[in-house]
Structures are given as structure tokens and as C-alpha cells.
Design a protein around this motif. Sequence first.
Motif, PDB file in Angstrom:
ATOM      1  N   TYR A  82      -5.991   8.503  -5.227  1.00  0.00           N
ATOM      2  CA  TYR A  82      -6.062   8.362  -6.683  1.00  0.00           C
ATOM      3  C   TYR A  82      -7.100   9.795  -6.981  1.00  0.00           C
ATOM      4  O   TYR A  82      -8.013   9.981  -6.520  1.00  0.00           O
ATOM      5  N   PHE A  83      -6.163  10.788  -7.558  1.00  0.00           N
ATOM      6  CA  PHE A  83      -7.065  11.916  -8.209  1.00  0.00           C
ATOM      7  C   PHE A  83      -7.804  11.473  -9.682  1.00  0.00           C
ATOM      8  O   PHE A  83      -8.855  12.093  -9.610  1.00  0.00           O
ATOM      9  N   LYS A  84      -7.489  10.575 -10.305  1.00  0.00           N
ATOM     10  CA  LYS A  84      -8.165   9.948 -11.310  1.00  0.00           C
ATOM     11  C   LYS A  84      -7.642   8.565 -11.597  1.00  0.00           C
ATOM     12  O   LYS A  84      -7.710   7.452 -10.642  1.00  0.00           O
ATOM     13  N   TRP A  85      -6.937   8.490 -12.718  1.00  0.00           N
ATOM     14  CA  TRP A  85      -6.069   7.039 -12.950  1.00  0.00           C
ATOM     15  C   TRP A  85      -4.901   7.286 -12.354  1.00  0.00           C
ATOM     16  O   TRP A  85      -3.826   6.280 -12.463  1.00  0.00           O
ATOM     17  N   TYR A  86      -4.350   8.262 -11.981  1.00  0.00           N
ATOM     18  CA  TYR A  86      -2.894   8.649 -11.208  1.00  0.00           C
ATOM     19  C   TYR A  86      -3.258   9.132  -9.902  1.00  0.00           C
ATOM     20  O   TYR A  86      -4.310   9.618  -9.467  1.00  0.00           O
ATOM     21  N   GLY A  87      -2.204   8.790  -8.967  1.00  0.00           N
ATOM     22  CA  GLY A  87      -2.360   9.224  -7.584  1.00  0.00           C
ATOM     23  C   GLY A  87      -1.076   9.291  -6.884  1.00  0.00           C
ATOM     24  O   GLY A  87      -0.016   9.153  -7.436  1.00  0.00           O
ATOM     25  N   LEU A  88      -0.970   9.399  -5.636  1.00  0.00           N
ATOM     26  CA  LEU A  88       0.001   9.583  -4.710  1.00  0.00           C
ATOM     27  C   LEU A  88      -0.049   8.526  -3.671  1.00  0.00           C
ATOM     28  O   LEU A  88      -1.287   8.470  -3.138  1.00  0.00           O
ATOM     29  N   GLY A  89       0.951   7.683  -3.196  1.00  0.00           N
ATOM     30  CA  GLY A  89       0.928   6.747  -2.116  1.00  0.00           C
ATOM     31  C   GLY A  89       2.063   6.587  -1.280  1.00  0.00           C
ATOM     32  O   GLY A  89       2.957   6.994  -1.598  1.00  0.00           O
ATOM     33  N   VAL A  90       1.706   5.711  -0.166  1.00  0.00           N
ATOM     34  CA  VAL A  90       2.995   5.446   0.586  1.00  0.00           C
ATOM     35  C   VAL A  90       2.965   4.063   0.895  1.00  0.00           C
ATOM     36  O   VAL A  90       1.895   3.632   1.206  1.00  0.00           O
ATOM     37  N   ASP A  91       4.000   3.476   0.902  1.00  0.00           N
ATOM     38  CA  ASP A  91       4.211   1.912   1.234  1.00  0.00           C
ATOM     39  C   ASP A  91       4.942   1.849   2.689  1.00  0.00           C
ATOM     40  O   ASP A  91       5.995   2.534   2.905  1.00  0.00           O
ATOM     41  N   PHE A  92       4.613   0.799   3.518  1.00  0.00           N
ATOM     42  CA  PHE A  92       5.188   0.378   4.704  1.00  0.00           C
ATOM     43  C   PHE A  92       5.381  -1.098   4.542  1.00  0.00           C
ATOM     44  O   PHE A  92       4.493  -1.783   4.158  1.00  0.00           O
ATOM     45  N   GLU A  95      22.883 -18.344  13.171  1.00  0.00           N
ATOM     46  CA  GLU A  95      22.515 -17.782  11.815  1.00  0.00           C
ATOM     47  C   GLU A  95      21.330 -16.753  12.516  1.00  0.00           C
ATOM     48  O   GLU A  95      20.214 -17.260  12.688  1.00  0.00           O
ATOM     49  N   ASP A  96      21.592 -15.452  12.636  1.00  0.00           N
ATOM     50  CA  ASP A  96      20.573 -14.813  13.181  1.00  0.00           C
ATOM     51  C   ASP A  96      19.879 -14.189  11.957  1.00  0.00           C
ATOM     52  O   ASP A  96      20.268 -14.056  10.939  1.00  0.00           O
ATOM     53  N   LYS A  97      18.412 -13.910  12.251  1.00  0.00           N
ATOM     54  CA  LYS A  97      17.500 -13.452  11.191  1.00  0.00           C
ATOM     55  C   LYS A  97      18.085 -12.108  10.800  1.00  0.00           C
ATOM     56  O   LYS A  97      18.398 -11.201  11.602  1.00  0.00           O
ATOM     57  N   ILE A  98      17.683 -11.522   9.527  1.00  0.00           N
ATOM     58  CA  ILE A  98      17.725 -10.376   9.122  1.00  0.00           C
ATOM     59  C   ILE A  98      16.270  -9.743   8.910  1.00  0.00           C
ATOM     60  O   ILE A  98      15.582 -10.306   8.239  1.00  0.00           O
ATOM     61  N   THR A  99      16.382  -8.399   9.487  1.00  0.00           N
ATOM     62  CA  THR A  99      14.838  -7.746   9.309  1.00  0.00           C
ATOM     63  C   THR A  99      15.206  -6.507   8.507  1.00  0.00           C
ATOM     64  O   THR A  99      16.315  -5.860   8.796  1.00  0.00           O
ATOM     65  N   ARG A 100      14.261  -6.142   7.508  1.00  0.00           N
ATOM     66  CA  ARG A 100      14.270  -5.026   6.794  1.00  0.00           C
ATOM     67  C   ARG A 100      13.043  -4.114   6.892  1.00  0.00           C
ATOM     68  O   ARG A 100      11.865  -4.825   6.882  1.00  0.00           O
ATOM     69  N   ASN A 101      13.062  -2.969   7.129  1.00  0.00           N
ATOM     70  CA  ASN A 101      11.936  -2.070   7.069  1.00  0.00           C
ATOM     71  C   ASN A 101      11.956  -0.915   6.064  1.00  0.00           C
ATOM     72  O   ASN A 101      13.064  -0.457   5.863  1.00  0.00           O
ATOM     73  N   PHE A 102      10.995  -0.796   5.484  1.00  0.00           N
ATOM     74  CA  PHE A 102      10.710   0.262   4.312  1.00  0.00           C
ATOM     75  C   PHE A 102       9.801   1.034   4.438  1.00  0.00           C
ATOM     76  O   PHE A 102       8.560   0.680   4.698  1.00  0.00           O
ATOM     77  N   ILE A 103      10.068   2.390   4.169  1.00  0.00           N
ATOM     78  CA  ILE A 103       9.009   3.470   3.977  1.00  0.00           C
ATOM     79  C   ILE A 103       9.213   4.264   2.880  1.00  0.00           C
ATOM     80  O   ILE A 103      10.322   4.818   2.640  1.00  0.00           O
ATOM     81  N   GLY A 104       8.205   4.321   2.149  1.00  0.00           N
ATOM     82  CA  GLY A 104       8.344   5.039   0.615  1.00  0.00           C
ATOM     83  C   GLY A 104       7.199   5.845   0.368  1.00  0.00           C
ATOM     84  O   GLY A 104       6.116   5.481   0.321  1.00  0.00           O
ATOM     85  N   ILE A 105       7.573   6.827  -0.509  1.00  0.00           N
ATOM     86  CA  ILE A 105       6.636   7.603  -1.173  1.00  0.00           C
ATOM     87  C   ILE A 105       6.688   7.757  -2.584  1.00  0.00           C
ATOM     88  O   ILE A 105       7.912   7.824  -3.102  1.00  0.00           O
ATOM     89  N   GLY A 106       5.491   7.911  -3.266  1.00  0.00           N
ATOM     90  CA  GLY A 106       5.749   8.083  -4.824  1.00  0.00           C
ATOM     91  C   GLY A 106       4.580   7.682  -5.672  1.00  0.00           C
ATOM     92  O   GLY A 106       3.283   7.808  -5.177  1.00  0.00           O
ATOM     93  N   PRO A 107       4.665   7.909  -6.830  1.00  0.00           N
ATOM     94  CA  PRO A 107       3.232   8.097  -7.795  1.00  0.00           C
ATOM     95  C   PRO A 107       2.632   6.603  -7.853  1.00  0.00           C
ATOM     96  O   PRO A 107       3.411   5.638  -7.600  1.00  0.00           O
ATOM     97  N   SER A 108       1.404   6.657  -8.189  1.00  0.00           N
ATOM     98  CA  SER A 108       0.516   5.213  -8.246  1.00  0.00           C
ATOM     99  C   SER A 108      -0.089   5.464  -9.571  1.00  0.00           C
ATOM    100  O   SER A 108      -0.651   6.537  -9.807  1.00  0.00           O
ATOM    101  N   PHE A 109      -0.373   4.356 -10.318  1.00  0.00           N
ATOM    102  CA  PHE A 109      -1.219   4.442 -11.392  1.00  0.00           C
ATOM    103  C   PHE A 109      -2.173   3.129 -11.613  1.00  0.00           C
ATOM    104  O   PHE A 109      -1.836   1.943 -11.267  1.00  0.00           O
ATOM    105  N   GLN A 110      -3.426   3.494 -11.934  1.00  0.00           N
ATOM    106  CA  GLN A 110      -4.410   2.390 -11.969  1.00  0.00           C
ATOM    107  C   GLN A 110      -5.078   2.327 -13.199  1.00  0.00           C
ATOM    108  O   GLN A 110      -5.315   3.440 -14.120  1.00  0.00           O
ATOM    109  N   TYR A 111      -5.326   1.117 -13.631  1.00  0.00           N
ATOM    110  CA  TYR A 111      -6.305   1.009 -14.811  1.00  0.00           C
ATOM    111  C   TYR A 111      -7.267  -0.119 -14.303  1.00  0.00           C
ATOM    112  O   TYR A 111      -7.073  -1.236 -14.040  1.00  0.00           O
ATOM    113  N   GLN A 112      -8.454   0.419 -14.501  1.00  0.00           N
ATOM    114  CA  GLN A 112      -9.602  -0.446 -14.061  1.00  0.00           C
ATOM    115  C   GLN A 112     -10.900  -0.359 -15.001  1.00  0.00           C
ATOM    116  O   GLN A 112     -11.752   0.628 -15.147  1.00  0.00           O
TER     117      GLN A 112
END
Length: 596
Positions: free
Chosen positions: A75-85, A115-132
Motif C-alpha cells: 500500500y502506497f497510502k489508501w491504494y496499493g498493488l497486490g498479488v493473489d494466490f 467422480e474425480d475432484k476438480i482443482t483450480r489454481n489462480f494467480i492474479g495481480i491488480g489494485p488494492s484499496f483499503q479504508y481504516q
Amino acid sequence: MKKIKLILIITFYLSGLISINAQELAPTDTIANVVNLKGFQVALRGGFDIPTFDNNTPYIDYKGGLMAGASIDYYFKWYGLGVDFDYIQNKPSSSYRTGNLYYNGNNVTNFNLTEDKITRNFIGIGPSFQYQPTKKYSVELKLRAGISSIDGGKTSLEGSYVNSSNVPSTEIFNYHNGYSQTNIFSAKGSLQFNYFVTEKLGLSLGGYYLKHFDSEESKNTLLNYTTSYKPITPVLGTNNEYTNQTSNTQLRENPCNCDVSSIGIFVGLVYKFTSDPNKPKKEKTKKEKEKEIYSLTVTARDKFTKDILPETEIVLKNNDGEILKTGKTNNFGVVVFEEIEPDSYVIEGSLYGINLENEDAKKREFKKGKTLQKELSYTDKNFILKGKTVRCNTTSSLADVSVILRSLDATIQKNSITNENGEYTFNLNEKTSFTIYGKKDSYFSQTETINTENFDRMTTLFVKLEICMEQVDCGKAIKLNDIQYDTDKYAVKKEGKVELNRLVQFLNDNPEIKVELSSHTDSRGQNTYNQTLSQNRANSVVDYIVSQGIKRSRLTANGYGESQLLNECADGVDCTEEQHQVNRRTEMKVICPDNK
């Protein structure tokens, strides 16, 4: 779909609400006064995922499953950049009716469902916002775009029956080959509420919506289809009971590029790598302070020979040309500037009056606790004469000697004064010949000739030369070297004139003194002959010196024949030619002032 639309509407509404509140608070720094938002934040989460597979496959539903994930945000201030796994696991669920099922009039009694299980993997990047608004509570909106993989989900329902011929048979009633795909473009939005139990550690609760675009089903290459099923038709029997009658198998050969999506809820932990700006800073240890020191090391080196260059003057300037630091390279050609501020600098160097190529040091190149290395190149193509004046026949250096360097064509003359170590330097032009000698009261200097054509600048920078200076005391005889005569002749040969020119220079430099020129022979031959020959040779030396502009009144010629031998080689003594040569000599002696 209604649930999805509702979640999206709420998500974007909260996004706008957070942005508006943050922007209103930012100018007055209300948030900053409460808690420091700037810095890294790490979150771990686990929860439950409810999927939607839009593959239009009859009789197959999909169960919810567990999910686990992590986020890294800055977070640079109330906005930032992040990655999710994210890792998500679901399972298909067959809804095919198996009660009172008939196939071709045969009652299907036994079923085998896989019935075989299904697995999903996700990786993504994008903006983040916070209010505290307080130290305890915060809300975050995270928008991500990235790639996913989906694997598994194969479903197969087989049934067994006995046909009319009383032969046991098995048939596939419902089949889907599942998924096996990578690099699926995906998007995710999540809303997360945090409660901080300490300044940095908190508990989180949230929800998300995740969508995978154009997710292609897997095709069974052996059976050449993706989906197969037998449609069921309920039939009312004679006893008013329904039975499930199946018809011919329906196949879908081409995989469906259909979207897959899911919603989920999660709980987790969040940790902020930030510090309270109002908290007093901890005193740094000595080692920590040393790591924050910035240093610059400058090496001076010749461009052609790659020799290191001691005694090079180094100047450190800022971009405005102001001199900030100066230094001189050591014996290893290096100078170190300690404890300097990381900034942009210009580094200049000079060796014996010749400038080296400048070098720049950029602010971004400085690293804490590390020394920035820079090198300056000496590119001048002239040679450097590094000489020394010494007392003849000793290793004792002679200071404050005026050293004169003169080209043979007399177009160039340079002067230098030796330092306390008797050292001097000159820059020598290429393809030029020079004479060099020293001048000091009461000293008679050796004269040397240097021809720079004998040196290659690609392999040599420094030319070294030692000048011998002999102390002159009145009445003390000094031998003049290389004064040669033909046998029984007294005319000075060309080679001897070079040495006599050294005496001429000495007399010009000391106009108040008078000298005696004496000539000596060995013991061979008649005494009277040797006396006459030596006198004529002394007269010849005086005549040459007078021809060079010295007044005859300052010169006295004396021939001593064999009367002043320097060794035991007198008449009747058997001696070698080398021993006789010692006695054949021409000498100069300063006449003491009290003598006529």
C-alpha cells in the motif's frame, strides 16, 4: 446468476465508497494520524467455495469445496498493488436417476459411480484499496486479473443388468470427461474485513467472486467425445407407478468453451509490515549504522597499458561543479571516499597536470553498506618521465635540484624542481629526442639523452631515469668521461664533445667560478713526450670550451703527463690494458678563490 450480479453490485458500490472516503480523508491526513497505511501486508485465508460450471451437461451438478489462498499487497497510502494466490477444490455430483431404471426393457440393478475432484489454481495481480478509520478495523477491496488452471472433474456412471438372453451386460449411462487446461484468463474481486488484535496482526473475514473465461472441457481421445448420456423418460405403469426409461445415448463431441465461476467466503490472518510513524525510533546499533554508510572507491588506470596510477589527484564534484571532496590515489592506484551522501557526482582526475577522462556516479548506483566502484582512464598518448637525482656513486637522493629538459632542436624546454625525495616528472612528446641535466650550487650534473622513439606507448607509460650529481669542492678533481683522442693526437673527438658540453653547461650555470682542465697519460712512452702530449690535449679541451662561449680567463690548461698515476702501473711494472686505461684521463677541478 442473480447472486453473482448482486455480489458485483455490492463490490463496486463498496469500491466507490472506499475511494470517496479515502480521498476525502487523504488531504487532511486523518487516516495517517490514526494508523500508518503505507507498507507491505500479507494475508492467509481458508474457506468454502461454491462453483458454477456453465458446460450445459445434463445430470451433472457441482458441489462446493475447500479453498486456501494468500495475498501480498503493498500500500502506497489508501491504494496499493497486490498479488493473489488461490487453490480451490470442488467435486462433481451426479443427479442421474438410478431408481426403477430400465434400459431396452431390462432393469438396471447395479451402479458404479466415479467422480474425480476438480482443482483450480489462480494467480492474479491488480489494485488494492483499503479504508481504516481506526487501529482496530479496516476494510479492503481487491481487484485481480491473471491466469488459472483447471484439472479433474471426470464423472462416469455405469450400470449393470441381465438382458433377455440372460447375459450380464454393462452400460455407461452418464459421462463427462472433466477439465485439463492451463493459462485460462481469469478475474477476481474480493471484499475483506479485518480486525486487528495487535498493531500489526489481525483476523479477516471476507468473500470473493472468481471467473474463468473460455474454460475448455477435456475430450476423451479414445472415445472421441466429451460428454455422453442417455436421456431419461418417466413412464407411468399399469400399477400407476412411474418407471425411468432410457433412450439412445446422446454425445457431445466438441468441447465447450464455457465460463467457470465461483463465489466463496473465507476467514484468515493478516499481518502488516508497517510501523507507527509517531513511535520513537529505536537507536541503531553500530553494525546497523555501518550498513547505512555509503562509500565510493575510485581507481586510476592507464587506458593503453592498463597500469594502475598512484599519485593521481581525484576530485569529487556535485552537478553544480562544486568541489565536495579531494584525494590522491595510493600505491595501488586507489582512493576511497567514505561516508558520502548517495547523490549524483562528477569524478575528475589529474596526473602530473594531465586530465583523465571524467566519470559519473549516479544516485541510484549507491547501495547501503556497499562500496561503489568507479574507474578513471588516463588517455594522453605522451610518455611520463619519472626521474630521480642522486649523488654520484651513492643511493642518496638530492632535493631542490633544478632539472632542465630540452629537445635536441631546442624548440622545447621544461623545468622542474625535485622534491624532498629527489623526484621529478615530465611529460615527453612522442618521437622526440631530449637532453636532461640537473642544476644545483656546488654540483656537477650528468647529462642524459632520451629518445622517445625507442618506446611504445601501447606498452609503456612511465620512462624512468636517474641523474647523477657530483659534488664540486674547490681543488677536488672530477674525471670527465668519454674524452677520447686518436693515438698520439690531441684533437678532441666528436664523442668527447658531448661530455665537454656538460662542463660548458656547468660553467654557464656558475659564471663566477674558474676551473682547471688537466690531461693525464699512462706510464708507457718517454716522460717528456707524455708531458707534451698531455699539455696539448689540455689546451685542446680549453680551446673547445672557449669556442662554446666561455671566457678563456676562467680556464686553465695543465698537462701532467704520467706524473699523477692513479694506480701502481709505473715504469717497469707489468699491467693490463685496462689498468693503463685508468691513468689516461681528462679531469676538471674548480680553482679555489684564494688561488690564482
